[in-house]
Motif scaffolding. Structure first.
Motif, PDB file in Angstrom:
ATOM      1  N   CYS A  19      -0.741   2.696   1.575  1.00 32.71           N
ATOM      2  CA  CYS A  19       0.361   1.838   2.035  1.00 32.71           C
ATOM      3  C   CYS A  19       1.376   1.629   0.910  1.00 32.71           C
ATOM      4  N   GLY A  20       0.893   1.592  -0.325  1.00 28.16           N
ATOM      5  CA  GLY A  20       1.801   1.495  -1.471  1.00 28.16           C
ATOM      6  C   GLY A  20       2.674   2.732  -1.602  1.00 28.16           C
ATOM      7  N   ALA A  23       5.384   2.241   0.871  1.00 25.49           N
ATOM      8  CA  ALA A  23       6.353   1.257   0.376  1.00 25.49           C
ATOM      9  C   ALA A  23       7.300   1.926  -0.617  1.00 25.49           C
ATOM     10  N   ILE A 148       3.876  -0.767   7.040  1.00 23.74           N
ATOM     11  CA  ILE A 148       4.559  -1.093   5.783  1.00 23.74           C
ATOM     12  C   ILE A 148       6.010  -0.640   5.842  1.00 23.74           C
ATOM     13  N   LEU A 152       9.018  -3.238   5.604  1.00 27.41           N
ATOM     14  CA  LEU A 152       9.953  -3.188   4.477  1.00 27.41           C
ATOM     15  C   LEU A 152      11.374  -2.968   4.975  1.00 27.41           C
ATOM     16  N   PRO A 161      10.488  -6.781  -2.816  1.00 28.47           N
ATOM     17  CA  PRO A 161       9.591  -6.480  -1.685  1.00 28.47           C
ATOM     18  C   PRO A 161       8.812  -5.179  -1.876  1.00 28.47           C
ATOM     19  N   LEU A 165       4.671  -5.102  -2.336  1.00 21.93           N
ATOM     20  CA  LEU A 165       3.867  -4.314  -1.399  1.00 21.93           C
ATOM     21  C   LEU A 165       3.035  -3.257  -2.112  1.00 21.93           C
ATOM     22  N   ALA A 168       0.198  -5.202  -3.783  1.00 21.10           N
ATOM     23  CA  ALA A 168      -0.757  -5.678  -2.772  1.00 21.10           C
ATOM     24  C   ALA A 168      -1.594  -4.527  -2.238  1.00 21.10           C
ATOM     25  N   ALA A 169      -0.986  -3.384  -2.025  1.00 19.51           N
ATOM     26  CA  ALA A 169      -1.711  -2.226  -1.499  1.00 19.51           C
ATOM     27  C   ALA A 169      -2.770  -1.747  -2.488  1.00 19.51           C
TER      28      ALA A 169
END
Length: 184
Positions: A19-20, A23, A148, A152, A161, A165, A168-169
């Motif tokens: 997911c990162g 992002a 995501i 975003l 943001p 993200l 967090a990922a």
């Protein structure tokens, strides 16, 4: 397949940090080109350098699995992914292009270890249903990436943001893996 906690621990260990990546894919054009002023050519070089880092780390990981247990390597790679993910918002706080490029490079390079290790460990015990396991892994990765990306885009992007993200990922992959693995 989703009831197998070992499978889920490894599948989420790859899907959440990915997911990162999404992002970064969605946020980096705005952040690097609009905010930091990179032209299209320089952005392409930065993007390509990150791809080289990911590929290089996957090649290093392929060699490391000959000498160390894949589960141990994954845990180390997830810790590095979380740490480098946290470096991205730190780089945004510091300001400037080069700290951000370095942090993004390091995060994306760690994915070159996390993604193949997590996938291999998730599918290893599945035997005849390994193909279904692979499909579940892909679904988790790309569903998370879509969420995501849409999220975003909906909030308008920006350096913070995207950075939050990514962090967090990276951290979510490590935490999910540790929590689910413990119960397996």
């Amino acid at each position: 397949i989703l009831r197998d906690r070992r499978f889920l621990a490894h599948a989420l260990a790859g899907a959440l940090p990915m997911c990162g990546l999404f992002a970064y894919l969605v946020g980096s054009p705005l952040v690097l080109m609009e905010i930091h002023g990179l032209g299209p050519g320089a952005y392409g070089v930065a993007f390509g350098a990150n791809a080289v880092g990911l590929i290089a780390m996957s090649q290093v990981t392929a060699r490391l699995v000959r000498h160390a247990a894949p589960a141990r390597l994954l845990l180390f790679a997830l810790a590095a992914c979380a740490a480098t993910g946290l470096a991205v918002p730190l780089a945004v706080a510091i300001g400037g292009l080069w700290p951000l490029l370095a942090a993004l490079f390091l995060y994306l390079a760690t994915l070159g270890a996390v993604l193949p290790l997590a996938s291999a460990l998730a599918m290893a015990p599945l035997g005849r249903v390994a193909g279904s396991g692979s499909a579940v892994i892909g679904t988790l990765q790309f569903s998370g990436g879509a969420i995501i990306g849409v999220g975003l885009g909906a909030i308008g992007g920006g350096a913070w943001p995207m950075a939050v993200l990514v962090a967090a990922a990276g951290c979510a992959g490590l935490v999910a893996h540790l929590r689910l693995r413990r119960g397996a």
